[in-house]
Design an enzyme around this catalytic site. Structure first.
Site, PDB file in Angstrom:
ATOM      1  CG  ASN A  85      -1.935   8.354  -8.944  1.00 14.19           C
ATOM      2  OD1 ASN A  85      -0.937   8.640  -9.591  1.00 14.19           O
ATOM      3  ND2 ASN A  85      -3.161   8.452  -9.426  1.00 14.19           N
ATOM      4  NE  ARG A  86       5.247   8.117  -3.959  1.00 12.37           N
ATOM      5  CZ  ARG A  86       6.202   7.270  -3.591  1.00 12.37           C
ATOM      6  NH1 ARG A  86       5.861   6.155  -2.987  1.00 12.37           N
ATOM      7  NH2 ARG A  86       7.451   7.525  -3.851  1.00 12.37           N
TER       8      ARG A  86
END
Ligand code: C5P
Length: 224
Positions: free
Chosen positions: A30-31
């Site tokens: 994920n970011r």
């Protein structure tokens, strides 16, 4: 903050995004940048706390003067938190934990020549680390969770937060307004802190360090 109001307090903070392995060279990620969790660690240390940062994958450097435990997957993070939390006065789950992981990790690279034109991944839910830490809480310990929400309406945002803190069982929930005026990749943040009854106990916006200090103010004055 120049104050030393967290001297004698041991704080364990998770930060960054987990990576869920698919094979030896690939993962689902994920970011999350880890910036808010790292800012919390820095701010807590500067107020005199003894800080351990459980670092998943960060886009920023971990502070040099703080104890850091490196983890990668949600299961790694779960194990590290279970080890560190029992001796903590305060536990803050700022990490972005993958909700699901691949059921099996291939022992060698997944080959397109073998898999063909489509590849289906079977995923299984990861343990809810925050809920487990909250259920296992030592007397007097404070457990804090985060909720990143894109809901633009304040009342609806707070309602989501109230439902989440009831589900998780933590003492405070930092509702993080993502996708607001401040950019996702910027150093700024906007948060509302809820207590276990769902009441708003603090609101803050600005740099992630100043937001960290406002979150720590709640801890420093907590009746829990
Ligand atoms: O369930 P949700 O991801 O919305 O909740 C966010 C909060 O729960 C964060 O504090 C995050 O660190 C924590 N979390 C966790 N274990 C999971 C998923 C989220 O501890 N499997």
């Amino acid at each position: 903050s120049a104050s030393a109001d967290l001297v004698g307090t041991r704080i364990v903070i998770s930060a960054g995004g987990t990576r869920e392995p698919l094979d030896p060279v690939r993962y689902l990620g994920n970011r999350s940048s880890g910036k808010q969790g790292v800012a919390l660690a820095q701010a807590a240390a500067s107020r005199g706390a003894q800080v351990t940062l459980i670092a998943a994958h960060l886009e920023v450097d971990a502070p040099a003067n703080i104890d850091v435990v490196r983890v990668s997957s949600a299961l790694d993070l779960d194990a590290a938190m279970r080890e560190q939390a029992p001796t903590a006065d305060v536990v803050i789950m700022a990490a972005a934990v993958a909700d699901y992981r691949p059921v099996t990790v291939a022992p060698g690279k997944i080959k397109k020549e073998v898999a063909g034109d489509t590849l289906t991944l079977d995923l299984v839910k990861n343990p809810d680390i925050l809920a487990a830490l909250s259920a296992a809480k030592a007397p007097g310990q404070i457990v804090i969770g985060f909720a990143a929400e894109t809901e633009p309406d304040t009342d609806a945002l707070v309602a989501l937060g109230r439902a989440k803190i009831a589900r998780k069982g933590c003492d405070y929930l930092v509702v993080n307004r993502v996708g607001w005026t401040e950019g996702f990749a910027s150093d700024d943040n906007v948060v509302i802190v809820l207590d276990a009854t769902g009441a708003i106990v603090n609101e803050a916006s600005g740099s992630k360090i100043s937001v960290a200090n406002r979150i720590l103010d709640v801890i420093a004055h907590s009746p829990v």
